[in-house]
Design a protein around this motif. Structure first.
Motif, PDB file in Angstrom:
ATOM      1  N   ASP A 253      76.750  42.746  47.308  1.00 22.78           N
ATOM      2  CA  ASP A 253      76.986  41.470  47.034  1.00 22.78           C
ATOM      3  C   ASP A 253      77.766  41.020  46.185  1.00 22.78           C
ATOM      4  N   ASP A 254      78.692  41.872  45.228  1.00 21.25           N
ATOM      5  CA  ASP A 254      79.812  41.420  44.509  1.00 21.25           C
ATOM      6  C   ASP A 254      81.208  40.883  45.483  1.00 21.25           C
ATOM      7  N   LYS A 257      79.896  37.517  46.557  1.00 22.76           N
ATOM      8  CA  LYS A 257      80.166  36.516  45.164  1.00 22.76           C
ATOM      9  C   LYS A 257      81.808  36.594  44.852  1.00 22.76           C
ATOM     10  N   ALA A 260      82.514  33.672  48.113  1.00 22.79           N
ATOM     11  CA  ALA A 260      81.663  32.237  47.997  1.00 22.79           C
ATOM     12  C   ALA A 260      81.571  31.495  48.654  1.00 22.79           C
TER      13      ALA A 260
END
Length: 282
Positions: A253-254, A257, A260
């Motif tokens: 998930d990091d 992000k 983006a």
């Protein structure tokens, strides 16, 4: 017969196909040598201790290599410079075999003559560009594919596209690992697109970098690790954080992000590769 006497490297400037390189002795390590081009450090080797890694980003790459299953590796290196990682892998995993793809034939000859490249066993060099070199490799023939190619301080865009990553995936075995060294600065727009490109091909991806670089506060190197198989994320994160670089790792998930919404790079896309600040290497 005794062992042939090894040539002592001669510091100085040498012409190569892509311009001129400088070979510099490390005054702090008697067997350490730095290869630079246009003032940009390209490679560092210790001729007596191949496990000594001077550059932070190379130590991060070694962290990934060290957690690959034990035993010798079949490795492809695109843009190996003075062949720091082939030497390291041979020292830490005896019996490994290397194919080095490097377009600058004069640079290869210089490294052979001055930096004892012939002393690295089971290493073959193919003088060609990264695209043609990968296209000539057999399917599922490599455990590790190291992409560390720069023109000066800029990564060649043709080696950062979805089409090229597809060819790399073809060459790697089912549990094989891709390592990419790239450089970026404020905003990390290029890094985000390269990560998006790699994620479009490989199911499991991680990004490692020094915290200041990862936040886009300064220009520097970022390392992508990717594989069709799961990566040992927790182990890698501990090694990166506990090393001299004290790097951070982004995954799952990091990493989503971080990307983006950045789009993968395709052949022919207009992409501006980042260049370092003019005073970075002074």
């Amino acid at each position: 017969m005794g062992k042939p006497k090894e040539t002592t490297p001669a510091p100085g400037r040498y012409p190569v196909d892509s311009g001129e390189v400088e070979l510099l002795r490390d005054l702090d390590r008697p067997n350490g040598w730095l290869l630079s081009m246009a003032g940009v450090p390209q490679s560092y080797v210790d001729l007596e201790d191949p496990t000594y890694l001077e550059f932070e980003y190379v130590r991060l790459m070694a962290d990934v290599i060290d957690v690959i299953d034990e035993g010798p590796l079949d490795v492809v290196h695109v843009g190996a410079g003075a062949c720091t990682l082939p030497r390291y892998i041979t020292a830490t995993r005896p019996g490994s075999r290397h194919i080095v793809i490097e377009p600058d034939g004069a640079l290869v000859r210089l490294v052979r003559e001055q930096l004892r490249l012939r002393s690295v066993p089971s290493l073959k060099v193919r003088v060609t560009d990264g695209r043609a070199g990968a296209a000539g490799l057999r399917d599922a023939s490599a455990d590790l594919f190291v992409l560390d190619a720069f023109t000066g301080a800029v990564m060649p865009l043709e080696l950062a596209t979805a089409e090229y990553m597809g060819d790399v995936a073809r060459v790697l075995r089912d549990a094989g690992t891709l390592l990419v060294n790239l450089a970026d600065g404020k905003g990390l727009a290029f890094a985000r697109r390269v990560v998006a490109t790699v994620r479009g091909t490989f199911r499991h991806v991680a990004l490692l970098a020094e915290p200041g670089v990862l936040r886009g506060r300064r220009f520097g190197n970022l390392i992508i690790a990717a594989s069709p198989a799961p990566l040992p994320i927790a182990t890698l994160a501990r090694r990166a954080a506990g090393g001299l670089t004290q790097a951070r790792l982004l995954a799952d998930d990091d990493l989503t992000k971080f990307v983006a919404g950045a789009s993968p790079i395709k052949d022919g896309d207009p992409v501006l590769a980042p260049t370092p600040p003019p005073d970075l290497f002074t």
